[in-house]
Scaffold this motif. Structure first.
Motif, PDB file in Angstrom:
ATOM      1  N   GLY A 159      -1.493   0.053   7.305  1.00 24.47           N
ATOM      2  CA  GLY A 159      -0.691  -0.399   6.180  1.00 24.47           C
ATOM      3  C   GLY A 159      -1.549  -0.561   4.933  1.00 24.47           C
ATOM      4  N   THR A 160      -2.753  -1.119   5.110  1.00 21.83           N
ATOM      5  CA  THR A 160      -3.682  -1.247   3.992  1.00 21.83           C
ATOM      6  C   THR A 160      -4.076   0.117   3.448  1.00 21.83           C
ATOM      7  OG1 THR A 160      -4.571  -3.291   4.951  1.00 21.83           O
ATOM      8  CG2 THR A 160      -5.898  -2.201   3.266  1.00 21.83           C
ATOM      9  N   LEU A 161      -4.352   1.066   4.349  1.00 24.20           N
ATOM     10  CA  LEU A 161      -4.736   2.415   3.908  1.00 24.20           C
ATOM     11  C   LEU A 161      -3.580   3.118   3.207  1.00 24.20           C
ATOM     12  CD1 LEU A 161      -6.851   3.679   6.944  1.00 24.20           C
ATOM     13  CD2 LEU A 161      -7.656   2.879   4.717  1.00 24.20           C
ATOM     14  N   TYR A 162      -2.357   2.895   3.654  1.00 27.50           N
ATOM     15  CA  TYR A 162      -1.196   3.507   2.980  1.00 27.50           C
ATOM     16  C   TYR A 162      -1.106   3.009   1.540  1.00 27.50           C
ATOM     17  CZ  TYR A 162       3.662   4.244   1.585  1.00 27.50           C
ATOM     18  OH  TYR A 162       4.791   4.584   0.888  1.00 27.50           O
ATOM     19  N   LEU A 163      -1.276   1.710   1.345  1.00 26.24           N
ATOM     20  CA  LEU A 163      -1.202   1.162  -0.006  1.00 26.24           C
ATOM     21  C   LEU A 163      -2.337   1.682  -0.882  1.00 26.24           C
ATOM     22  CD1 LEU A 163      -0.257  -2.567   0.739  1.00 26.24           C
ATOM     23  CD2 LEU A 163       1.250  -0.723  -0.023  1.00 26.24           C
ATOM     24  N   GLN A 164      -3.541   1.823  -0.316  1.00 20.91           N
ATOM     25  CA  GLN A 164      -4.695   2.213  -1.122  1.00 20.91           C
ATOM     26  C   GLN A 164      -4.804   3.726  -1.312  1.00 20.91           C
ATOM     27  OE1 GLN A 164      -7.741  -0.081   1.178  1.00 20.91           O
ATOM     28  NE2 GLN A 164      -8.240  -1.010  -0.790  1.00 20.91           N
TER      29      GLN A 164
END
Length: 501
Positions: free
Chosen positions: A303-308
């Motif tokens: 989820g963090t990688l999707y946002l970044q």
């Protein structure tokens, strides 16, 4: 003290305490702060890794060891630390772990080379394991009344789950506004206060005595086996599951763990008595926890990688994106979950939570490459927070209420070990899925963002498979007994279990 067999259910009773009898919620609060500090440290590092790499000159291959150097000793030592808590006293073990964790955090903060940071992280992992192993067992024995016991376990589950979601935010804030050093420095004053206040406020407990249950061979086998297994799993994500090294390490780890099981069946004072697993609640709750955590790492990491990497958020913005999840987990864990557990039972609450988590992952699998946070991420993450806030305390309660106070330390260590192994294996499996799917889409001509998104979508679907399996296991193996005070069936009934509604 033996674990109750399925035919003689015994609810957990409050362990003898002294000073903390007058302030049981202070005890719970101190333990939960310690747990949250340790869990935060497992997740706060992720968003700071690029800054660490630039500052200390880590190679791309070695950077992962900033995480692995902590995870490997943490996962390997939990069972041993939990048993030591039963033998020499959980308060002493907890405070020792907090002091070691805080001191090694300071060493991490002042590290000036990659070698120094990795070595300090290894010490930090040892301290985290020693402190964390006994926390759940201590929390579960503060109260004997069912509702307050559920509230205490719910507070612990928030400290564990909420700490994981707050980690990316705090890491982004400290890294952007100060420097990566402060993600470690912040632990030192918190740990110092915990140690000083805890020495006076936490209840004194008398262990069974180091000479009554010190299975040194069993401790050596399980610590070596678990450490090697975690190492093999996290290293497989880098070098591949089918490599000779991974297969050899995995085989050796399994041989050591098999030797540990044989040792526990024959030792006079086993480290992990096999009678634990006569209770369907203990075994099934740990399996559910394993699968749930394996899936949950999908949200925290990908989820963090999707946002970044897809929506182009910076580290602070990505961290802020997880604030609503943390707020929901806090509100549900500390409020709604207790009412549901006392109203409809732990099993029903667990099943509802797992269903919500599974639905959230399925929704995330439809995230778009040109997505909008309020549409593509926030709704699913809020449902995830609701599900975790319900499922985590229910699963922990089902596992811990089947355990006597004398065994709560090792049971707590077992539950935490299940979490660590579930997270390590889950993240490695999901990372392999992301890599395979991303490479396939890239080879087919997809843009970088499209290929990455396809990989993350595949990971969310796989995570949904983990939590759906957890739902099936819970529905099939966990049973709710009659309400408290109701007449019990004949003790000879083979269907009775030590689960608590």
């Amino acid at each position: 003290m033996p674990l109750p067999t399925p035919s003689t259910p015994t609810p957990i009773t409050r362990a003898p305490t002294t000073r903390a009898d007058r302030s049981p919620w202070l005890t719970v609060g101190l333990l939960c702060v310690g747990q949250m500090m340790i869990v935060l440290d497992q997740n706060i590092v992720n968003v700071a890794l690029p800054a660490v790499q630039r500052d200390l000159g880590f190679s791309s291959e070695n950077l992962i060891w900033v995480v692995n150097a902590y995870v490997i000793p943490f996962g390997g030592l939990l069972l041993l630390a939990g048993r030591l808590g039963d033998l020499i006293g959980r308060k002493s073990v907890f405070l020792t772990g907090i002091v070691l964790f805080s001191a090694s955090s300071a060493l991490c903060g002042v590290a000036t080379s990659d070698t120094a940071l990795i070595a300090s992280r290894f010490l930090q992992g040892i301290g985290g394991a020693v402190a964390s192993a006994c926390v759940l067992g201590m929390v579960a024995t503060v109260f004997s009344e069912r509702r307050r016991q559920a509230q205490a376990i719910a507070a612990y589950s928030f400290a564990s789950a909420g700490g994981g979601t707050v980690g990316p935010l705090l890491g982004g804030v400290l890294t952007d506004l100060l420097s990566w050093h402060w993600i470690f420095f912040i632990n030192a004053p918190i740990g110092a206060v915990l140690a000083l206040v805890g020495a006076r406020a936490l209840p004194r407990d008398r262990g069974e005595g180091i000479g009554k249950g010190t299975d040194f061979l069993g401790a050596l086998l399980v610590t070596a086996g678990m450490t090697l297994l975690v190492y093999a799993v996290v290293d497989a994500g880098r070098i591949g599951w089918g490599t000779t090294r991974t297969l050899l390490l995995g085989t050796l780890a399994l041989l050591l763990l098999t030797g540990f099981v044989v040792r526990q069946a024959t030792a006079a004072n086993p480290l992990l008595p096999l009678r634990f697993f006569r209770s369907r609640s203990v075994g099934a709750a740990n399996l559910v926890q394993f699968l749930m955590i394996a899936g949950m790492f999908g949200l925290l990491f990908f989820g963090t990688l999707y946002l970044q990497r897809v929506l182009a958020y910076d580290s602070l913005e990505a961290g802020l994106g997880f604030v609503p999840v943390a707020v929901v987990i806090a509100a549900v864990s500390l409020g709604l979950s207790t009412r549901l557990i006392t109203g409809i039972g732990r099993r029903a609450t667990l099943l509802l939570g797992l269903a919500l988590i599974t639905g959230s992952f399925l929704t995330l699998s439809f995230a778009r490459v040109d997505g909008v946070y309020l549409v593509d991420f926030l709704p699913a993450s809020l449902v995830m927070g609701l599900g975790v806030g319900l499922a985590a305390p229910a699963a922990m309660g089902l596992g811990m209420t089947a355990v006597t106070p004398a065994d709560s330390g090792i049971a707590s260590g077992l539950f935490n070990t299940t979490q660590q192994i579930g997270g390590a294996i889950g993240l490695t499996v999901l990372s392999a899925i992301v890599s395979t799917r991303t490479n396939t889409l890239t080879a087919a001509g997809g843009t970088e963002a499209e290929s990455l998104l396809g990989g993350y979508q595949a990971a969310f679907l796989a995570a949904a498979g983990f939590t759906l399996t957890a739902f099936v296991v819970a529905a099939a193996l966990l049973k709710s007994p009659p309400p408290e005070g109701a007449a019990r069936p004949n003790a000879a009934s083979p269907e009775r279990d030590t689960s608590v509604a």
